[in-house]
Design a protein around this motif. Sequence first.
Motif, PDB file in Angstrom:
ATOM      1  N   PHE A 146      53.828  36.854  66.364  1.00 46.58           N
ATOM      2  CA  PHE A 146      52.866  36.212  67.260  1.00 46.58           C
ATOM      3  C   PHE A 146      53.411  35.032  68.058  1.00 46.58           C
ATOM      4  O   PHE A 146      52.875  34.701  69.108  1.00 46.58           O
ATOM      5  N   GLN A 147      54.450  34.395  67.573  1.00 48.69           N
ATOM      6  CA  GLN A 147      54.939  33.199  68.261  1.00 48.69           C
ATOM      7  C   GLN A 147      56.273  33.418  68.977  1.00 48.69           C
ATOM      8  O   GLN A 147      56.719  32.532  69.695  1.00 48.69           O
ATOM      9  N   ILE A 148      56.895  34.575  68.770  1.00 47.40           N
ATOM     10  CA  ILE A 148      58.162  34.846  69.446  1.00 47.40           C
ATOM     11  C   ILE A 148      58.077  36.160  70.220  1.00 47.40           C
ATOM     12  O   ILE A 148      58.192  36.178  71.439  1.00 47.40           O
ATOM     13  N   LEU A 149      57.891  37.273  69.528  1.00 48.16           N
ATOM     14  CA  LEU A 149      57.960  38.578  70.184  1.00 48.16           C
ATOM     15  C   LEU A 149      56.821  38.819  71.180  1.00 48.16           C
ATOM     16  O   LEU A 149      57.070  39.224  72.316  1.00 48.16           O
ATOM     17  N   LYS A 150      55.589  38.601  70.776  1.00 47.40           N
ATOM     18  CA  LYS A 150      54.460  38.839  71.689  1.00 47.40           C
ATOM     19  C   LYS A 150      54.550  37.946  72.927  1.00 47.40           C
ATOM     20  O   LYS A 150      54.419  38.450  74.047  1.00 47.40           O
ATOM     21  N   PRO A 151      54.807  36.634  72.802  1.00 46.83           N
ATOM     22  CA  PRO A 151      54.939  35.805  74.009  1.00 46.83           C
ATOM     23  C   PRO A 151      56.111  36.217  74.904  1.00 46.83           C
ATOM     24  O   PRO A 151      56.091  35.945  76.100  1.00 46.83           O
ATOM     25  N   CYS A 152      57.114  36.875  74.323  1.00 47.83           N
ATOM     26  CA  CYS A 152      58.265  37.327  75.121  1.00 47.83           C
ATOM     27  C   CYS A 152      58.031  38.691  75.754  1.00 47.83           C
ATOM     28  O   CYS A 152      58.899  39.200  76.455  1.00 47.83           O
ATOM     29  N   GLY A 153      56.858  39.307  75.527  1.00 48.06           N
ATOM     30  CA  GLY A 153      56.505  40.534  76.226  1.00 48.06           C
ATOM     31  C   GLY A 153      56.394  41.784  75.380  1.00 48.06           C
ATOM     32  O   GLY A 153      56.071  42.846  75.902  1.00 48.06           O
ATOM     33  N   PHE A 154      56.646  41.710  74.079  1.00 43.69           N
ATOM     34  CA  PHE A 154      56.539  42.893  73.230  1.00 43.69           C
ATOM     35  C   PHE A 154      55.068  43.168  72.944  1.00 43.69           C
ATOM     36  O   PHE A 154      54.349  42.315  72.449  1.00 43.69           O
ATOM     37  N   LYS A 155      54.631  44.370  73.280  1.00 40.05           N
ATOM     38  CA  LYS A 155      53.215  44.724  73.150  1.00 40.05           C
ATOM     39  C   LYS A 155      52.858  45.179  71.743  1.00 40.05           C
ATOM     40  O   LYS A 155      51.837  44.820  71.201  1.00 40.05           O
ATOM     41  N   THR A 156      53.691  46.021  71.154  1.00 37.48           N
ATOM     42  CA  THR A 156      53.416  46.588  69.840  1.00 37.48           C
ATOM     43  C   THR A 156      54.436  46.053  68.844  1.00 37.48           C
ATOM     44  O   THR A 156      55.638  46.196  69.052  1.00 37.48           O
ATOM     45  N   VAL A 157      53.939  45.414  67.797  1.00 36.59           N
ATOM     46  CA  VAL A 157      54.824  44.886  66.762  1.00 36.59           C
ATOM     47  C   VAL A 157      54.258  45.286  65.406  1.00 36.59           C
ATOM     48  O   VAL A 157      53.171  44.868  65.027  1.00 36.59           O
TER      49      VAL A 157
END
Length: 187
Positions: A146-157
Amino acid sequence: MNSLIIYAHPDKKSFNASILKTVQENLSHQHDVKTLDLYEEEFDPVLRFDAIHRRRDLANDVAMKHYRDLLVWADQLIFIFPTWWSGMPAILKGFIERVFVAGFAYDNTPRGLKGRLAGQAWIITTHNTPKIFLPFAQDYSKVLKFQILKPCGFKTVKVTQVTRVEYMSNHERKEQLEKIAKIAKSL
């Protein structure tokens, strides 16, 4: 699909190493897979700022170009790491600090971060936190999600946590590896 496995564990005989092997062996043959073993590469996790290394220039750091190119190449990131002292290994944290930088992984905007990367990610982490303490423990997979991947544009984690690793029987370890293999095959 281009899949980049980012692996961070120093012991080649660890359970994390078994997870790595399981993922590599079970990803569909339709995947072009590259593995980035941060310990094997002796990745330097130290972020330096001085007159030569300025924060605003990190997106153009020549030493990190190879890693930026891998992230651009990948449609999917797969992180495999242990959680130690409520966090990821320092080498992985340093990788994120040196590679997932403004001007490359995201832009700062008046409304917050705007991701520049895309794709999906799977986080696989191991730890020994007793179940009774899990509600109170820092869940670093959520921080990464939530604090690295999603803000960097990853939609599905997707997140897979393997708990009590130190206390698992061989049978329990095998069951966990089978679950991970099943997920890998479905990607």
